[in-house]
Design a protein around this motif. Sequence first.
Motif, PDB file in Angstrom:
ATOM      1  N   ASN A 307       1.000  -1.336  -0.092  1.00 37.91           N
ATOM      2  CA  ASN A 307      -0.024   0.029  -0.177  1.00 37.91           C
ATOM      3  C   ASN A 307       0.948   1.204  -0.053  1.00 37.91           C
ATOM      4  O   ASN A 307       2.233   1.272   0.196  1.00 37.91           O
ATOM      5  N   LEU A 572     -12.526  -1.551  -5.489  1.00 42.57           N
ATOM      6  CA  LEU A 572     -11.816  -1.598  -4.042  1.00 42.57           C
ATOM      7  C   LEU A 572     -10.352  -2.381  -4.196  1.00 42.57           C
ATOM      8  O   LEU A 572      -9.511  -1.960  -3.785  1.00 42.57           O
ATOM      9  N   ASN A 573     -10.548  -3.495  -4.703  1.00 40.33           N
ATOM     10  CA  ASN A 573      -9.286  -4.286  -4.728  1.00 40.33           C
ATOM     11  C   ASN A 573      -8.298  -3.742  -5.824  1.00 40.33           C
ATOM     12  O   ASN A 573      -7.048  -4.200  -5.532  1.00 40.33           O
ATOM     13  N   VAL A 577      -6.089   1.301  -0.887  1.00 48.46           N
ATOM     14  CA  VAL A 577      -7.367   1.621  -0.390  1.00 48.46           C
ATOM     15  C   VAL A 577      -6.863   2.019   1.109  1.00 48.46           C
ATOM     16  O   VAL A 577      -5.780   1.864   1.782  1.00 48.46           O
ATOM     17  N   ASP A 579      -6.460   2.398   5.004  1.00 47.36           N
ATOM     18  CA  ASP A 579      -6.101   1.404   6.057  1.00 47.36           C
ATOM     19  C   ASP A 579      -6.465   1.937   7.415  1.00 47.36           C
ATOM     20  O   ASP A 579      -6.233   1.410   8.519  1.00 47.36           O
ATOM     21  N   ARG A 583     -11.939  -2.740   4.966  1.00 45.45           N
ATOM     22  CA  ARG A 583     -12.027  -2.752   3.658  1.00 45.45           C
ATOM     23  C   ARG A 583     -13.749  -2.842   3.372  1.00 45.45           C
ATOM     24  O   ARG A 583     -14.132  -2.292   2.427  1.00 45.45           O
ATOM     25  N   SER A 586     -15.375   0.499   3.311  1.00 42.65           N
ATOM     26  CA  SER A 586     -15.082   1.412   1.922  1.00 42.65           C
ATOM     27  C   SER A 586     -15.688   0.627   0.751  1.00 42.65           C
ATOM     28  O   SER A 586     -16.311   1.282   0.027  1.00 42.65           O
ATOM     29  N   CYS A 587     -15.787  -0.650   0.819  1.00 46.03           N
ATOM     30  CA  CYS A 587     -16.590  -1.442  -0.087  1.00 46.03           C
ATOM     31  C   CYS A 587     -17.944  -0.919  -0.376  1.00 46.03           C
ATOM     32  O   CYS A 587     -18.561  -0.808  -1.205  1.00 46.03           O
TER      33      CYS A 587
END
Length: 769
Positions: A307, A572-573, A577, A579, A583, A586-587
Amino acid sequence: MSSLIPVATLGTPRIGLKRELKFALESYWSGKSDQLTLLQTAKDLRAVNWARQKARGVDIIPSNDFSFYDQVLDTSLMVGAIPAIYGEAADLDTYFAMARGAQKGHVETCEHGHVHATGQGVLAQEMTKWFDTNYHYMVPEFNEDQTFKLTSLKAVEEFLEAKALGYHTRPVLVGPVTYLKLGKGVANPLLLIDRLIPVYVEVLKKLSDAGADWVQIDEPVLVLDGDSETTAALQKAYAVFAKEVPQISILLASYFGGLGDNLDTAVNLPVAGLHVDLVRAPEQLEIVLAKAPKDLLLSLGVIDGRNIWRANLPAVLERLKGIDGRGNLQIAPSCSLLHVPIDLNLETALDADVKSWLAFSLQKMDELSVLSKALSGADVAAELTASADAASARAASPKVHDAAVKARLSAVTPDQAQRKNAFAIRADLQRQAFNLPAFPTTTIGSFPQTSEVRKARSDHAKGAIDDAHYDAFLKTETERAIRWQEEIGLDVLVHGEFERNDMVQYFGEQLSGFAFTKHAWVQSYGSRCVRPPVLFGDVSRPKPMTVAWWQYAQSLTDKPVKGMLTGPVTILNWSFVRDDQPRAESCRQIALAIRDEVSDLENAGTKMIQIDEAALREGLPLRRADWQVYLDWAVEAFRLCSTGVSNDTQIHTHMCYSEFNDIMDAVAEMDADVISIETSRSKMELLDVFKSKKYPNEIGPGVYDIHSPRVPEVSEMTELMSLARQRLDDVQLWINPDCGLKTRKWEEVKPALVNMVAAAKSLREAVKV
Ligand SMILES: CN1c2c(nc(N)[nH]c2=O)NC[C@@H]1CNc1ccc(C(=O)N[C@@H](CCC(=O)N[C@@H](CCC(=O)N[C@@H](CCC(=O)O)C(=O)O)C(=O)O)C(=O)O)cc1
Ligand SMILES: N[C@@H](CCS)C(=O)O
Ligand SMILES: [Zn+2]
């Protein structure tokens, strides 16, 4: 003051700051430049890469982390795992034929008059995702009589190349157990370990003869669920290495997660060092310290290699308190830096606040340098304060938090993730509404992103052409694509995605909460790169993103044109994204933004909406125990964005990978009316699971391998379809390529799709439907 803890890297981006390798490769493949030019570009890139690391204070610099295409394919060449169809020669053209396939008898004459043969008419090897990344490796192919022999000395040559430039490097090899486990063609590739070990021994001896003392051997299988066969193979291989090449110290590298149930195995293997990922699995530090023998060098992966967030260095130091008093340590990124862009400083147009929260590969090396100094007691107070300040500023920034988004999310009700009726009812209504022939033909969305298209976009971005010109250009391309699709007789059309730079970046650029970069390229496969958007804040959709393009395309034809979106899990993937929140959270935010787009498309009249979830499988956690939680929120996100439509609006989804066994129930729960999948290279084998699970909805199994420049014959496609028909009902089947056609040339796409339509017609005649 204690002695300095060395800084290591496990691998670095190899594409080049300006993607020099990409352009050199593509120029070579197209016959525009010769092999010597390509080799020189690669050599220059390696030299720059080593120099950069040295300058940034990296003490242990890797070699053989460079690759012309893929490090797993390099390993296949190293050990002579070259299937007979590619011939005997372990040369660069064989290598590229394995990577890309080659057209029968295809020769090109370049502008310099050189004749370039692109191979013997062979399919490329299968390509699939490297663990849970968006990087693709070439799947090794074995047979029951498989033997191995040393056929490429790349690792030794690159070590010597670095040595000649004054760098004493630590060469990197893909470990024998990981290599075998990633392969296919035999029931249990691990049974080949006895035959493979001698080749690795030979390589290690040659590296030692060349002057290497340490070699990094990557065994990311150590972070997968353990099993006794893998453990036995690891124990066998590393025992032989220790016995046969004791002069080489091996750093065994685990990454992409914690060692978990493999911890005892890992710390007790007869190796000199062990790298552990303390970003994905910070909690393992304590137990690793407790269990690792004192003479085992520990390489602590403390900076995130997956990331782009700047580390909070005081917090990292706090977590490292337990190492006090232990010698024999190194610090490193959690994994190879291959998965992050090279240099943040190129991003001159990024929002200044967002930029101050980020670190790319070079900045991560700087961070490690500061950590190393801090750990030795040197005065780096200013650097530590700056790092902590950036972390606090990010946490408190109004750019990150949007109360309206949070409120909307908390008000979501279960019925918002539910179609109005079951598939059977919807399917009837949709068949009546569309009246499509049997085995309807379609494509996945994109048509070739030619250099003209890219140049127009780049000229537009630079201001060299204005909005009106760019728009007119894109409209012309779209109209041409629509007319051509009508002409060749495709049943369901696409607008071609000419306006998109990338299927994720395009949406990231239009959604609030995302930042996008200009130069932050990351290799996806071979010469292909992506610029993952940076998801830094709460997500919303200020205005429609795709509706006007769909409207324009549909206005040109009476045939149905699919609306074309990328799904929340894939956005997302394939982004960097947040931290600072789960996740899943966010998704769901992205899902609501895409839901708005679906609704706007439907209101504009779109009757078929494709929501690509090409990355749903790769997001599957590496440990089985974590799967269900992920699949639950991933499926819910897809349903949240896709189910607000009426029964006769047909929702398509697309997934271009070949591993469905593990996620089949989730795929069914997504409840898309039609799913197109990648199947051509696997000869439809992956439809077995759709059959055994009695998947009820419609499916377009790919009949055209779009990763290869080869044009498939009509007969190849009808054969694939007859394999599909053995597994599924005719009424379920669509005919389409494996994936979008953006990476192909029109001269490949046109004959291939003409053949595909011919295959559909011949099938319809053969089965008289
Ligand atoms: C479908 N796949 C995708 C994945 N991940 C994504 N994020 N997107 C995907 O589509 N993962 C799995 C699969 C396979 N992976 C890939 C990855 C990448 C590509 C691909 O084609 N990449 C292109 C770059 C795409 C892009 O961003 N294009 C931009 C910029 C183009 C460019 O280079 N411009 C030049 C100037 C050009 C000129 O003036 O002539 C520049 O900026 O210097 C765009 O089109 O605007 C690649 O070339 O690598 C495919 C599948
Ligand atoms: N609609 C996209 C999907 C790629 S996975 C395309 O056609 O390129
Ligand atoms: Zn795809």
